[in-house]
Design a protein around this motif. Structure first.
Motif, mmCIF file in Angstrom:
data_model
loop_
_atom_site.group_PDB
_atom_site.id
_atom_site.type_symbol
_atom_site.label_atom_id
_atom_site.label_comp_id
_atom_site.label_asym_id
_atom_site.label_seq_id
_atom_site.Cartn_x
_atom_site.Cartn_y
_atom_site.Cartn_z
ATOM 1 N N ALA A 27 7.516 -1.972 -26.747
ATOM 2 C CA ALA A 27 7.076 -1.019 -25.719
ATOM 3 C C ALA A 27 6.023 -0.058 -26.280
ATOM 4 O O ALA A 27 6.101 0.364 -27.425
ATOM 5 N N LYS A 28 5.060 0.255 -25.449
ATOM 6 C CA LYS A 28 3.954 1.143 -25.819
ATOM 7 C C LYS A 28 3.963 2.349 -24.890
ATOM 8 O O LYS A 28 4.656 2.361 -23.878
ATOM 9 N N ASP A 31 4.165 2.232 -20.799
ATOM 10 C CA ASP A 31 4.666 0.963 -20.266
ATOM 11 C C ASP A 31 5.694 1.229 -19.170
ATOM 12 O O ASP A 31 6.577 2.068 -19.325
ATOM 13 N N HIS A 32 5.565 0.500 -18.079
ATOM 14 C CA HIS A 32 6.519 0.488 -16.965
ATOM 15 C C HIS A 32 6.584 1.822 -16.209
ATOM 16 O O HIS A 32 7.573 2.096 -15.536
ATOM 17 N N THR A 72 -4.227 2.165 -20.182
ATOM 18 C CA THR A 72 -3.304 1.282 -19.478
ATOM 19 C C THR A 72 -4.006 0.505 -18.373
ATOM 20 O O THR A 72 -5.062 0.895 -17.886
ATOM 21 N N TRP A 74 -2.963 -1.610 -14.561
ATOM 22 C CA TRP A 74 -1.979 -1.885 -13.519
ATOM 23 C C TRP A 74 -2.703 -2.578 -12.370
ATOM 24 O O TRP A 74 -3.922 -2.684 -12.355
ATOM 25 N N ARG A 95 3.185 -8.370 -23.408
ATOM 26 C CA ARG A 95 3.959 -7.463 -22.569
ATOM 27 C C ARG A 95 3.506 -7.612 -21.124
ATOM 28 O O ARG A 95 2.362 -7.957 -20.849
ATOM 29 N N ASP A 97 4.654 -6.340 -16.720
ATOM 30 C CA ASP A 97 5.500 -5.595 -15.791
ATOM 31 C C ASP A 97 5.373 -6.262 -14.431
ATOM 32 O O ASP A 97 4.267 -6.612 -14.014
ATOM 33 N N VAL A 114 0.998 -1.218 -17.949
ATOM 34 C CA VAL A 114 1.233 -1.656 -19.321
ATOM 35 C C VAL A 114 0.083 -1.121 -20.164
ATOM 36 O O VAL A 114 -1.071 -1.094 -19.729
ATOM 37 N N TRP A 115 0.424 -0.662 -21.352
ATOM 38 C CA TRP A 115 -0.570 -0.161 -22.288
ATOM 39 C C TRP A 115 -1.361 -1.360 -22.793
ATOM 40 O O TRP A 115 -0.782 -2.390 -23.137
#
Length: 147
Positions: A27-28, A31-32, A72, A74, A95, A97, A114-115
């Protein structure tokens, strides 16, 4: 003495668990998280756009966003207000989402972030009407964008 042995055992277990996950896939920051609630949207721009298609007909758009401040990506979509579906974003290190949305919001929906600093990212979306019966399903994806 027993407390030290237990602490060492717990530490060893954590090391084994983390060793099974590539360092770059952990995880960065951000994230999320929701880009609107986090404030990341205020420093963002659209880097890729594509159609969401049902057969050959466009039933919406998919946009891949990049935030300079938060580093990030999205995905945002616009489609029918009666559609449901999923929105996914993928970072180059594995990674991702996926966000499920319900009908409403005037057909505007976005997923979590997400990063993705110094790597490529892309997005996908799937939309359905009437539970997808009769082929009422549309899909779209962006090409990769690299930052």
């Amino acid at each position: 003495m027993k407390l030290r042995v237990a602490a060492a055992a717990v530490g060893a277990m954590a090391a084994v668990l983390l060793a099974g996950t590539p360092a770059n896939a952990q995880a960065k920051p951000y994230d999320h998280q929701d880009p609107a609630k986090s404030g990341c949207w205020s420093s963002a721009k659209v880097v890729r756009t594509a159609d969401i298609k049902m057969r050959r007909e466009s039933v919406g758009t998919i946009k891949l966003w990049w935030s300079f401040k938060c580093k990030t990506n999205w995905v945002e979509i616009r489609t029918s207000s009666t559609a449901t579906g999923t929105i996914s974003v993928y970072a180059g290190d594995g990674r991702s989402d996926t966000f499920s949305f319900k009908a409403g919001n005037k057909g505007r929906h976005w997923g979590n972030m997400v990063w993705a600093e110094n790597m490529c990212a892309y997005g996908k979306a799937s939309v359905r009407w009437n539970g997808g019966r009769g082929g009422q399903i549309g899909n779209g994806s962006t090409t990769k964008a690299c930052k």
